[in-house]
Design an enzyme around this catalytic site. Structure first.
Site, mmCIF file in Angstrom:
data_model
loop_
_atom_site.group_PDB
_atom_site.id
_atom_site.type_symbol
_atom_site.label_atom_id
_atom_site.label_comp_id
_atom_site.label_asym_id
_atom_site.label_seq_id
_atom_site.Cartn_x
_atom_site.Cartn_y
_atom_site.Cartn_z
ATOM 1 N N GLU A 224 0.879 -1.173 0.000
ATOM 2 C CA GLU A 224 0.000 0.000 0.000
ATOM 3 C C GLU A 224 0.913 1.218 0.000
ATOM 4 O O GLU A 224 1.541 1.536 1.005
ATOM 5 C CB GLU A 224 -0.921 -0.021 1.223
ATOM 6 C CG GLU A 224 -2.184 0.804 1.035
ATOM 7 C CD GLU A 224 -1.969 2.266 1.366
ATOM 8 O OE1 GLU A 224 -1.565 3.021 0.444
ATOM 9 O OE2 GLU A 224 -2.184 2.647 2.513
ATOM 10 N N CYS B 98 -3.085 8.289 3.645
ATOM 11 C CA CYS B 98 -2.872 7.834 2.263
ATOM 12 C C CYS B 98 -4.085 8.111 1.388
ATOM 13 O O CYS B 98 -3.946 8.334 0.184
ATOM 14 C CB CYS B 98 -2.505 6.351 2.243
ATOM 15 S SG CYS B 98 -3.687 5.284 3.092
#
Length: 501
Positions: free
Chosen positions: A248, A282
């Site tokens: 990720e 994020c």
């Protein structure tokens, strides 16, 4: 309160003195010293890995119900334990506002409960047989020991997402926390006391520790959250060892405000999406595409809502804490100044707050008139900045939103069902939110496309990332099959004839 004066690393069930390089933890709000920890040495890593291998050999053989029961005990411990110390350490280490730190820890129990039952409910597939008298199925088994390389922004929650899935699959887990949030991670490790000794460990250290863990023949899978550059390096290293990896790697998420957007709701949602955790998420919305017909009205409401935010130490009444480091703030300043030099207008913020001369603070900032040539529209900012571009219509907004090397998430505000369905179909991202940004669900896969990563956390895919399949064929009525060797002569090519089929 846990605030070590001696460096430590955690291996169940006690704290053990480590002997590697010492690190001083600096509070990004006060620049004061919050504690000391030491990196884990190679010898200590080897001991942890060997202990994990020994513990995992028994854990993988434990029946699914018993494993689930233990994972539920971990969830019970999280819910019953006073997590105030862990949350306060998180605020002191990386500046997270205290309510968000408490919320992060409180949300961890659900992942353990979900994966406990998911792994118990589904462990393979019985297929339709290809021949009579044969039982044919696939089963899932543990990989071995998984490595979890964690970020600073959600050090506990993101760790629990992958650790819960890995433990439920029958693996051991080795956690390498971010340097910036090592103390809070160590504090949290006490919730794992129900696990067998050696099955889980937290090993502080820098990139070298992560590299050693990935390269070790005693590890078998990797979960990573961090920058794109580091994600590529981890993925490459794992691939070189033929180890599966969940990566990720962040993004520069777009948000589209359409002509049919509920502007009051959109403005409030945009403030949270852009400035939550000072933009250090994020899935933060960084690039805003606002349709011309509602642009000015939205910006007015957006700026009014953002202007209510309070900047300060995460342990005070403030929504906007400091950035994690001086380097992080310098990047934000560079991107804002580049945008201003290329014609962007500062509607709000755009500077270091005068009220906070100490620490790595930056005001929540709204820029308008942003264009594709600006670095802030191409790079991940990871700070409290919303870069707004005016667009002609929904189609242009989607096109520009997709014009990015990233593809983690994307948000849309609209009351048009057609636009909502079109956005879900046409946006190039792993996740799409309509009228409610940044939400996750333990039962749905979390992850991105393009440079934003590979593999998935959460959901069935998050569980499968930490287990491997095995096809099994059992003939319970043994017979000699006609296709076995040796073939009858009639099956071979005959001169002047034809091949028998």
């Amino acid at each position: 309160m846990f605030n070590p004066t001696e460096p430590v690393f955690y291996r169940h069930p006690v704290y053990i003195t480590a002997t590697g390089e010492r690190h001083t933890v600096i509070n990004p709000a006060t620049l004061g010293n919050e504690g000391v920890f030491a990196e884990t040495t190679v010898a200590e890593l080897d001991a942890v890995l060997f202990a994990a291998k020994q513990a995992q050999s028994d854990w993988k053989r434990l029946d699914a119900k018993s494993r689930a029961t233990i994972l539920h005990r971990i969830a019970n411990r999280i819910e019953a334990t006073d997590m105030l110390t862990c949350a306060e350490l998180m605020s002191r280490e990386m500046g997270k506002p205290y309510p968000e730190a408490i919320g992060e820890v409180a949300n961890c129990a659900g992942a353990f409960r979900y994966f406990a039952e998911m792994a118990r409910d589904e462990a393979g597939k019985v297929a339709g047989t290809t021949q009579a008298g044969s039982f044919q199925y696939a089963r899932y088994e543990a990989l071995g020991t998984s490595v979890h390389i964690m970020p600073f922004n959600f050090p506990i929650l993101l760790m629990c997402w992958t650790v819960a899935a890995s433990l439920a699959s029958g693996n051991a887990c080795i956690i390498k926390p971010a340097l910036a949030t090592t103390l809070s991670t160590l504090e949290f490790m006490t919730v794992f006391e129900a696990l067998p000794e050696g099955l889980i460990a937290c090993v502080p250290g820098g990139a070298e520790v992560g590299q050693y863990l990935i390269a070790s023949p005693l590890t078998h899978a990797v979960a990573f959250t961090g920058s794109v550059a580091a994600g590529r390096a981890v993925a490459s290293a794992a691939a070189g060892q033929m180890k599966p990896a969940v990566i990720e790697a962040g993004g520069s998420d777009p948000m589209i405000i359409t002509a049919h957007a509920p502007l009051d709701v959109a403005a409030a949602g945009a403030v949270t999406a852009a400035f939550h955790l000072s933009g250090q998420v994020c899935t933060s919305a960084e690039r805003f595409f606002v349709v011309d017909s509602v642009h000015d009205a939205f910006i007015e409401k957006f700026a009014a809502q953002a202007g209510r935010l309070r900047v300060g130490n995460g342990l005070t009444r403030a929504e906007i804490g400091p950035l994690v480091s001086e380097a992080a703030r310098k990047k934000v300043i560079r991107l804002v100044e580049d945008a201003k030099a290329k014609g962007a207008t500062v509607i709000l913020g755009g500077k270091i707050p005068e009220s906070e001369p100490v620490g790595w603070f930056y005001e929540p900032t709204i820029l308008t008139g942003c264009t594709p040539d600006m670095a802030i529209m191409q790079e991940e900012c990871f700070g409290p900045v919303a870069a707004v571009a005016r667009v002609a219509d929904f189609d242009e907004a989607v096109r520009l939103a997709n014009d990015s090397p990233f593809g983690l998430g994307a948000s849309v505000f609209t009351t048009s069902l057609e636009e909502a369905m079109e956005a879900a179909e046409r946006l190039d991202s792993g996740m799409v939110w309509v009228n409610n940004p940044m939400i996750d669900n333990d039962a749905l896969p979390f992850g991105g496309w393009k440079a934003s990563g590979m593999g998935r956390e959460l959901g069935r895919q998050g569980l499968d990332a930490f287990r491997r399949s095995k096809m099994v064929i059992i003939d319970h009525k043994p017979v000699i099959h006609e296709w076995w060797y040796p073939y009858p002569d009639s099956w071979f090519y005959q001169e002047g004839g034809r091949k028998h089929v």
